[in-house]
Design a protein around this motif. Structure first.
Motif, PDB file in Angstrom:
ATOM      1  N   GLU A  62       0.820  -1.205   0.000  1.00 54.12           N
ATOM      2  CA  GLU A  62       0.000   0.000   0.000  1.00 54.12           C
ATOM      3  C   GLU A  62       0.862   1.266   0.000  1.00 54.12           C
ATOM      4  OE1 GLU A  62      -3.987  -1.180   2.484  1.00 54.12           O
ATOM      5  OE2 GLU A  62      -2.067  -1.217   3.574  1.00 54.12           O
ATOM      6  N   ILE A  63       1.914   1.251   0.785  1.00 58.58           N
ATOM      7  CA  ILE A  63       2.821   2.402   0.844  1.00 58.58           C
ATOM      8  C   ILE A  63       3.522   2.586  -0.496  1.00 58.58           C
ATOM      9  CG2 ILE A  63       4.949   3.273   1.924  1.00 58.58           C
ATOM     10  CD1 ILE A  63       3.871   1.912   4.555  1.00 58.58           C
ATOM     11  N   GLY A  64       3.911   1.492  -1.127  1.00 57.09           N
ATOM     12  CA  GLY A  64       4.545   1.552  -2.440  1.00 57.09           C
ATOM     13  C   GLY A  64       3.628   2.144  -3.499  1.00 57.09           C
ATOM     14  N   ILE A  65       2.354   1.796  -3.441  1.00 57.98           N
ATOM     15  CA  ILE A  65       1.386   2.344  -4.401  1.00 57.98           C
ATOM     16  C   ILE A  65       1.218   3.843  -4.185  1.00 57.98           C
ATOM     17  CG2 ILE A  65      -1.039   2.311  -5.117  1.00 57.98           C
ATOM     18  CD1 ILE A  65      -0.980  -0.753  -4.469  1.00 57.98           C
ATOM     19  N   LEU A  66       1.128   4.271  -2.921  1.00 58.89           N
ATOM     20  CA  LEU A  66       1.051   5.707  -2.620  1.00 58.89           C
ATOM     21  C   LEU A  66       2.263   6.436  -3.184  1.00 58.89           C
ATOM     22  CD1 LEU A  66       0.117   8.301  -1.200  1.00 58.89           C
ATOM     23  CD2 LEU A  66       1.094   7.384   0.920  1.00 58.89           C
ATOM     24  N   GLU A  67       3.443   5.897  -2.925  1.00 58.66           N
ATOM     25  CA  GLU A  67       4.670   6.527  -3.423  1.00 58.66           C
ATOM     26  C   GLU A  67       4.669   6.599  -4.951  1.00 58.66           C
ATOM     27  OE1 GLU A  67       9.488   6.186  -2.785  1.00 58.66           O
ATOM     28  OE2 GLU A  67       8.251   4.438  -2.333  1.00 58.66           O
ATOM     29  N   LYS A  68       4.287   5.524  -5.594  1.00 58.25           N
ATOM     30  CA  LYS A  68       4.250   5.486  -7.064  1.00 58.25           C
ATOM     31  C   LYS A  68       3.267   6.519  -7.616  1.00 58.25           C
ATOM     32  CE  LYS A  68       3.414   2.253 -10.849  1.00 58.25           C
ATOM     33  NZ  LYS A  68       3.026   0.891 -11.219  1.00 58.25           N
ATOM     34  N   ASP A  69       2.095   6.632  -6.986  1.00 52.58           N
ATOM     35  CA  ASP A  69       1.108   7.621  -7.436  1.00 52.58           C
ATOM     36  C   ASP A  69       1.641   9.045  -7.293  1.00 52.58           C
ATOM     37  OD1 ASP A  69      -0.684   5.611  -8.058  1.00 52.58           O
ATOM     38  OD2 ASP A  69      -1.952   5.929  -6.293  1.00 52.58           O
ATOM     39  N   LEU A  70       2.310   9.335  -6.178  1.00 58.38           N
ATOM     40  CA  LEU A  70       2.871  10.676  -5.977  1.00 58.38           C
ATOM     41  C   LEU A  70       3.959  10.988  -7.000  1.00 58.38           C
ATOM     42  CD1 LEU A  70       3.053  10.666  -2.087  1.00 58.38           C
ATOM     43  CD2 LEU A  70       1.652  12.215  -3.485  1.00 58.38           C
ATOM     44  N   LEU A  71       4.790  10.010  -7.301  1.00 55.49           N
ATOM     45  CA  LEU A  71       5.907  10.248  -8.218  1.00 55.49           C
ATOM     46  C   LEU A  71       5.472  10.424  -9.675  1.00 55.49           C
ATOM     47  CD1 LEU A  71       8.581   7.892  -6.647  1.00 55.49           C
ATOM     48  CD2 LEU A  71       8.567  10.403  -6.663  1.00 55.49           C
ATOM     49  N   LYS A  72       4.206  10.165  -9.974  1.00 57.84           N
ATOM     50  CA  LYS A  72       3.678  10.415 -11.323  1.00 57.84           C
ATOM     51  C   LYS A  72       3.534  11.912 -11.588  1.00 57.84           C
ATOM     52  CE  LYS A  72       1.055   6.128 -11.680  1.00 57.84           C
ATOM     53  NZ  LYS A  72      -0.308   5.537 -11.663  1.00 57.84           N
ATOM     54  N   ILE A  73       3.527  12.712 -10.520  1.00 54.66           N
ATOM     55  CA  ILE A  73       3.389  14.166 -10.650  1.00 54.66           C
ATOM     56  C   ILE A  73       4.780  14.772 -10.812  1.00 54.66           C
ATOM     57  CG2 ILE A  73       2.592  16.278  -9.531  1.00 54.66           C
ATOM     58  CD1 ILE A  73       0.723  14.528  -7.841  1.00 54.66           C
ATOM     59  N   ASP A  74       4.930  15.607 -11.843  1.00 56.43           N
ATOM     60  CA  ASP A  74       6.200  16.311 -12.040  1.00 56.43           C
ATOM     61  C   ASP A  74       6.493  17.194 -10.829  1.00 56.43           C
ATOM     62  OD1 ASP A  74       6.544  15.217 -14.567  1.00 56.43           O
ATOM     63  OD2 ASP A  74       5.585  16.912 -15.576  1.00 56.43           O
ATOM     64  N   ASP A  75       7.764  17.389 -10.546  1.00 64.22           N
ATOM     65  CA  ASP A  75       8.230  18.309  -9.500  1.00 64.22           C
ATOM     66  C   ASP A  75       7.936  17.834  -8.080  1.00 64.22           C
ATOM     67  OD1 ASP A  75       9.060  20.166 -11.526  1.00 64.22           O
ATOM     68  OD2 ASP A  75       6.980  20.831 -11.678  1.00 64.22           O
ATOM     69  N   ILE A  76       7.629  16.559  -7.909  1.00 61.97           N
ATOM     70  CA  ILE A  76       7.389  15.990  -6.586  1.00 61.97           C
ATOM     71  C   ILE A  76       8.571  15.093  -6.234  1.00 61.97           C
ATOM     72  CG2 ILE A  76       5.908  14.436  -5.224  1.00 61.97           C
ATOM     73  CD1 ILE A  76       4.486  17.007  -5.946  1.00 61.97           C
ATOM     74  N   LYS A  77       9.079  15.258  -5.015  1.00 62.78           N
ATOM     75  CA  LYS A  77      10.134  14.380  -4.511  1.00 62.78           C
ATOM     76  C   LYS A  77       9.573  13.643  -3.311  1.00 62.78           C
ATOM     77  CE  LYS A  77      13.936  17.296  -5.987  1.00 62.78           C
ATOM     78  NZ  LYS A  77      13.516  18.662  -6.175  1.00 62.78           N
ATOM     79  N   VAL A  78       9.863  12.345  -3.232  1.00 61.96           N
ATOM     80  CA  VAL A  78       9.355  11.510  -2.149  1.00 61.96           C
ATOM     81  C   VAL A  78      10.521  10.741  -1.556  1.00 61.96           C
ATOM     82  CG1 VAL A  78       7.823   9.586  -1.555  1.00 61.96           C
ATOM     83  CG2 VAL A  78       7.106  11.260  -3.280  1.00 61.96           C
ATOM     84  N   ASN A  79      10.556  10.673  -0.237  1.00 61.09           N
ATOM     85  CA  ASN A  79      11.552   9.888   0.471  1.00 61.09           C
ATOM     86  C   ASN A  79      10.856   9.261   1.661  1.00 61.09           C
ATOM     87  OD1 ASN A  79      14.104   8.852   1.092  1.00 61.09           O
ATOM     88  ND2 ASN A  79      15.072  10.795   0.577  1.00 61.09           N
ATOM     89  N   LYS A  80      11.295   8.080   2.056  1.00 59.41           N
ATOM     90  CA  LYS A  80      10.679   7.446   3.208  1.00 59.41           C
ATOM     91  C   LYS A  80      11.716   6.722   4.042  1.00 59.41           C
ATOM     92  CE  LYS A  80       9.004   3.220   1.004  1.00 59.41           C
ATOM     93  NZ  LYS A  80       9.186   3.257  -0.402  1.00 59.41           N
ATOM     94  N   MET A  81      11.358   6.519   5.312  1.00 61.11           N
ATOM     95  CA  MET A  81      12.224   5.782   6.207  1.00 61.11           C
ATOM     96  C   MET A  81      11.368   4.949   7.144  1.00 61.11           C
ATOM     97  SD  MET A  81      13.640   8.552   8.904  1.00 61.11           S
ATOM     98  CE  MET A  81      12.573   9.494   9.954  1.00 61.11           C
ATOM     99  N   GLU A  82      11.946   3.871   7.616  1.00 64.17           N
ATOM    100  CA  GLU A  82      11.272   3.016   8.583  1.00 64.17           C
ATOM    101  C   GLU A  82      12.017   3.122   9.900  1.00 64.17           C
ATOM    102  OE1 GLU A  82      10.922  -0.961   7.139  1.00 64.17           O
ATOM    103  OE2 GLU A  82       9.661  -0.371   5.465  1.00 64.17           O
ATOM    104  N   ILE A  83      11.256   3.247  10.973  1.00 65.80           N
ATOM    105  CA  ILE A  83      11.850   3.329  12.302  1.00 65.80           C
ATOM    106  C   ILE A  83      11.377   2.120  13.088  1.00 65.80           C
ATOM    107  CG2 ILE A  83      11.964   4.682  14.419  1.00 65.80           C
ATOM    108  CD1 ILE A  83      11.253   7.138  12.709  1.00 65.80           C
TER     109      ILE A  83
END
Length: 83
Positions: A62-83
């Motif tokens: 689910e998190i991967g799909i969210l990230e993929k959807d966001l990255l379809k938009i130009d000028d968007i940068k996404v980064n994630k970390m697990e704690i």
């Protein structure tokens, strides 16, 4: 111990892409536990760059799909970390 996933999103220019980002976040709202939006502002001006921090509670898929959807938009940068 359960993992916590934090996702950082940078939107630049914020005013151009805010609606598209909001639509994606709404679609994935069930996996967003906490959301914090940040942008610089002062008298008479508002920054074109925005940052959103998300605490996510979904599966890796689910998190991967969210990230993929966001990255379809130009000028968007996404980064994630697990704690």
């Amino acid at each position: 111990m359960d993992k916590t996933t934090i996702m950082g999103i940078v939107i630049d220019p914020r005013n151009t892409h805010a609606v598209d980002v909001q639509n994606i976040l709404t679609r994935h709202g069930c996996i967003i536990k906490t959301r914090l939006g940040l942008h610089e502002t002062s008298d008479g001006s508002c920054s074109h760059k925005g940052t959103i921090l998300l605490q996510l509670c979904g599966s890796n898929e689910e998190i991967g799909i969210l990230e993929k959807d966001l990255l379809k938009i130009d000028d968007i940068k996404v980064n994630k970390m697990e704690i």
